[in-house]
Enzyme design. Structure first.
Site, short mmCIF file in Angstrom:
data_model
loop_
_atom_site.label_atom_id
_atom_site.label_comp_id
_atom_site.label_asym_id
_atom_site.label_seq_id
_atom_site.Cartn_x
_atom_site.Cartn_y
_atom_site.Cartn_z
N GLY A 188 40.08 34.10 35.62
CA GLY A 188 39.77 32.73 36.01
C GLY A 188 38.30 32.39 35.88
N GLU A 189 38.05 31.08 35.87
CA GLU A 189 36.67 30.59 35.80
C GLU A 189 36.33 29.96 37.16
OE1 GLU A 189 33.82 30.61 34.01
OE2 GLU A 189 33.15 29.26 35.58
N GLU B 200 45.27 39.89 39.85
CA GLU B 200 44.79 41.25 39.99
C GLU B 200 43.37 41.29 40.53
OE1 GLU B 200 45.47 41.67 35.60
OE2 GLU B 200 43.63 42.83 35.77
N SER C 169 30.40 34.93 38.52
CA SER C 169 30.23 34.98 37.06
C SER C 169 30.88 33.77 36.42
CB SER C 169 30.87 36.26 36.54
OG SER C 169 30.80 36.33 35.14
N CYS D 45 39.58 42.48 32.42
CA CYS D 45 40.14 41.28 33.05
C CYS D 45 41.52 40.91 32.52
CB CYS D 45 39.27 40.08 32.73
SG CYS D 45 37.61 40.25 33.26
N ASN E 158 35.93 45.53 25.72
CA ASN E 158 37.15 46.28 25.96
C ASN E 158 38.22 45.65 25.06
OD1 ASN E 158 39.01 47.94 27.26
ND2 ASN E 158 38.09 47.54 29.26
N CYS F 150 43.60 31.49 33.03
CA CYS F 150 42.31 30.84 32.79
C CYS F 150 42.47 29.89 31.62
CB CYS F 150 41.26 31.91 32.47
SG CYS F 150 39.59 31.25 32.23
N CYS G 73 36.19 43.26 42.93
CA CYS G 73 36.16 42.20 41.91
C CYS G 73 37.42 41.36 42.09
CB CYS G 73 36.14 42.84 40.53
SG CYS G 73 36.30 41.66 39.19
N SER H 192 28.02 34.48 31.52
CA SER H 192 28.62 35.17 30.38
C SER H 192 28.07 34.54 29.11
CB SER H 192 30.14 35.03 30.42
OG SER H 192 30.62 35.64 31.59
N LEU H 193 27.07 35.19 28.56
CA LEU H 193 26.37 34.61 27.40
C LEU H 193 27.04 35.09 26.11
CD1 LEU H 193 23.91 32.79 26.84
CD2 LEU H 193 22.54 34.87 26.63
N HIS H 194 27.04 36.37 25.89
CA HIS H 194 27.75 37.04 24.79
C HIS H 194 27.26 36.73 23.39
CE1 HIS H 194 30.29 38.45 27.92
NE2 HIS H 194 31.04 37.37 28.05
N CYS I 245 38.17 32.22 26.01
CA CYS I 245 37.26 33.19 25.36
C CYS I 245 38.07 34.17 24.51
CB CYS I 245 36.44 33.95 26.41
SG CYS I 245 35.41 32.87 27.40
N CYS J 98 39.10 37.88 25.73
CA CYS J 98 39.55 38.05 27.11
C CYS J 98 41.07 37.92 27.26
CB CYS J 98 38.84 37.01 27.98
SG CYS J 98 39.27 37.16 29.72
N1 SAH Z 1 35.25 33.25 33.81
C1 SAH Z 1 34.14 33.98 34.31
C2 SAH Z 1 34.49 35.25 35.06
C3 SAH Z 1 35.58 36.12 34.54
S1 SAH Z 1 35.29 37.22 33.24
C4 SAH Z 1 33.16 34.28 33.21
O1 SAH Z 1 33.41 33.90 32.07
O2 SAH Z 1 32.12 34.82 33.48
C5 SAH Z 1 34.13 38.43 33.76
C6 SAH Z 1 33.28 38.98 32.61
O3 SAH Z 1 34.05 39.87 31.78
C7 SAH Z 1 32.80 37.88 31.70
O4 SAH Z 1 31.48 38.15 31.31
C8 SAH Z 1 33.74 37.99 30.53
O5 SAH Z 1 33.21 37.36 29.42
C9 SAH Z 1 33.90 39.48 30.43
N2 SAH Z 1 35.09 39.93 29.69
C10 SAH Z 1 36.32 39.39 29.65
N3 SAH Z 1 37.13 40.10 28.86
C11 SAH Z 1 36.41 41.11 28.39
C12 SAH Z 1 36.69 42.21 27.50
N4 SAH Z 1 37.90 42.36 26.97
N5 SAH Z 1 35.70 43.07 27.24
C13 SAH Z 1 34.47 42.92 27.79
N6 SAH Z 1 34.14 41.92 28.62
C14 SAH Z 1 35.09 41.02 28.91
#
Ligand code: SAH
Length: 348
Positions: free
Chosen positions: A163-164, A96, A195, A337, A294, A116, A109, A218-220, A120, A123
């Site tokens: 994907g990463e 997608e 990203s 995603c 999300n 992937c 995007c 993507s720190l989080h 995470c 995700c």
């Molecule tokens: N693998 C890469 C790129 C894909 S995800 C990465 O980890 O950065 C793109 C961004 O969306 C990342 O920051 C990811 O952590 C975030 N993301 C994925 N699922 C999400 C969700 N359900 N809610 C909010 N952010 C999300």
């Protein structure tokens, strides 16, 4: 010859295409014409290349595969005009991509892998693991098809779909080269964001290429202990290593780093997390993007309360950190995603 043995012609750069054209017994200038058909006129079939001879087109059909993603579903958000595309690849896999319309131009995007393997917790893309890497042409064609279908010119590209990208590094670099090419769409590195969840050695390699790409991390979470509960990759690379490689990237490229921080209720949205995050980025040329998580039905993470989000942002701002809250685009069309692909696969 089966499909996978054919040459993936849209992943070849101009020099490689010249070589192939000569090998097929054609004059070199034909490569220029063919390159333009594929990368500017965005054809999906060799027979659309009307200034190439029928015999050359036949040779191409015999030896090569022309990646052309098949749109399976297009959804448009009634809230903000965001369009989400579900594409079928030549082996039947689904991916997608999203078109977002902003005042400063359109952004696409794209996905970098089918599924992937990073795992995470929040995700949807990773729930069924990784199927395979996308080729450079499959990454490119998401942009080509969206531009062709929507009639909208694409200005910015973010590799933030499923994907990463750093786990598919060689194809990513080829994709960037083709995207930047002035004989193609000519989208400059400055208009591209990649990203990553933080594959440190690959970030170092990318830094050494000194491209003008925006790196988004993507720190989080602001500490390793908490990050490990959200992202398995945190067991492999510490936040300290990530910050060190980000400083290296900044030094090599002079590009401001972006950090993504998805806010999860009562998990990473506390005042203590905010102050740890402030210390972490202190003095660094960076920008923090707060994303209200999300929620996906397979996990119990909930979105932070509106108050908590604004309070978190306020704390960062007060300390002089550049911070924005990401506008939620396409919430009504499985915006996050991997959600559209997953809901389509689960229901068909
Ligand atoms: N693998 C890469 C790129 C894909 S995800 C990465 O980890 O950065 C793109 C961004 O969306 C990342 O920051 C990811 O952590 C975030 N993301 C994925 N699922 C999400 C969700 N359900 N809610 C909010 N952010 C999300």
């Amino acid at each position: 010859m089966n499909n996978t043995e054919l040459i993936d012609i849209k992943s070849l750069n101009y020099d490689e295409l010249c070589k192939l054209t000569e090998e097929l017994g054609e004059k070199k200038f034909r490569a220029g014409q063919l390159y333009q058909w594929m990368h500017q006129k965005l054809v999906t079939d060799f027979d659309q290349c009307t200034n190439l001879s029928v015999s050359f087109r036949d040779k191409l059909k015999e030896k090569c595969r022309l990646t052309a993603l098949e749109p399976i579903r297009v959804q448009e958000s009634k809230l903000d005009g965001t369009q989400k595309f579900l594409f079928k690849l030549c082996d039947g896999n689904l991916i997608e991509s999203v078109l977002m319309k902003y005042k400063h131009g359109n952004s696409v995007c794209i996905s970098s892998q089918v599924g992937c393997r990073m795992g995470c917790r929040f995700c949807a893309s990773t729930l069924d693991g990784m199927v395979r890497n996308l080729t450079a042409s499959e990454m490119l064609d998401q942009i080509y098809r969206i531009q062709a279908i929507s009639g909208e010119r694409v200005r910015n590209v973010v590799v933030m779909g499923s994907g990463e990208p750093m786990d598919n590094y060689d194809n990513l670099l080829k994709f960037i080269e083709l995207l930047n090419d002035e004989k193609g769409l000519n989208i400059s590195a400055r208009n591209l964001t990649v990203s990553t969840c933080g594959l440190v050695p690959k970030i170092k390699e990318l830094a050494d290429c000194r491209l003008q790409i925006t790196l988004a991390i993507s720190l989080h979470a602001p500490n390793d202990e908490l990050r490990k509960t959200m992202m398995p990759i945190a067991n492999k690379y510490s936040i300290e290593e990530i910050m060190a490689v980000c400083r290296y990237y900044l030094n090599q490229t002079n590009r401001r780093i972006s950090f993504e921080y998805s806010l999860v209720k009562d998990v990473n949205d506390t005042p203590e997390c905010a102050s740890q995050l402030i210390s972490l980025v202190h003095g660094m040329n960076c920008h923090i993007n707060l994303i209200p998580v999300n929620p996906i039905k397979e996990r119990d993470y909930e979105q932070s309360e509106k108050n908590a989000i604004h309070e978190f942002k306020g704390r960062l701002e007060k300390s002089g950190v550049n911070v924005t809250i990401r506008r939620e685009m396409g919430r009504d069309i499985d915006g996050a995603c991997g959600q559209l692909r997953k809901s389509y696969i689960d229901n068909n």
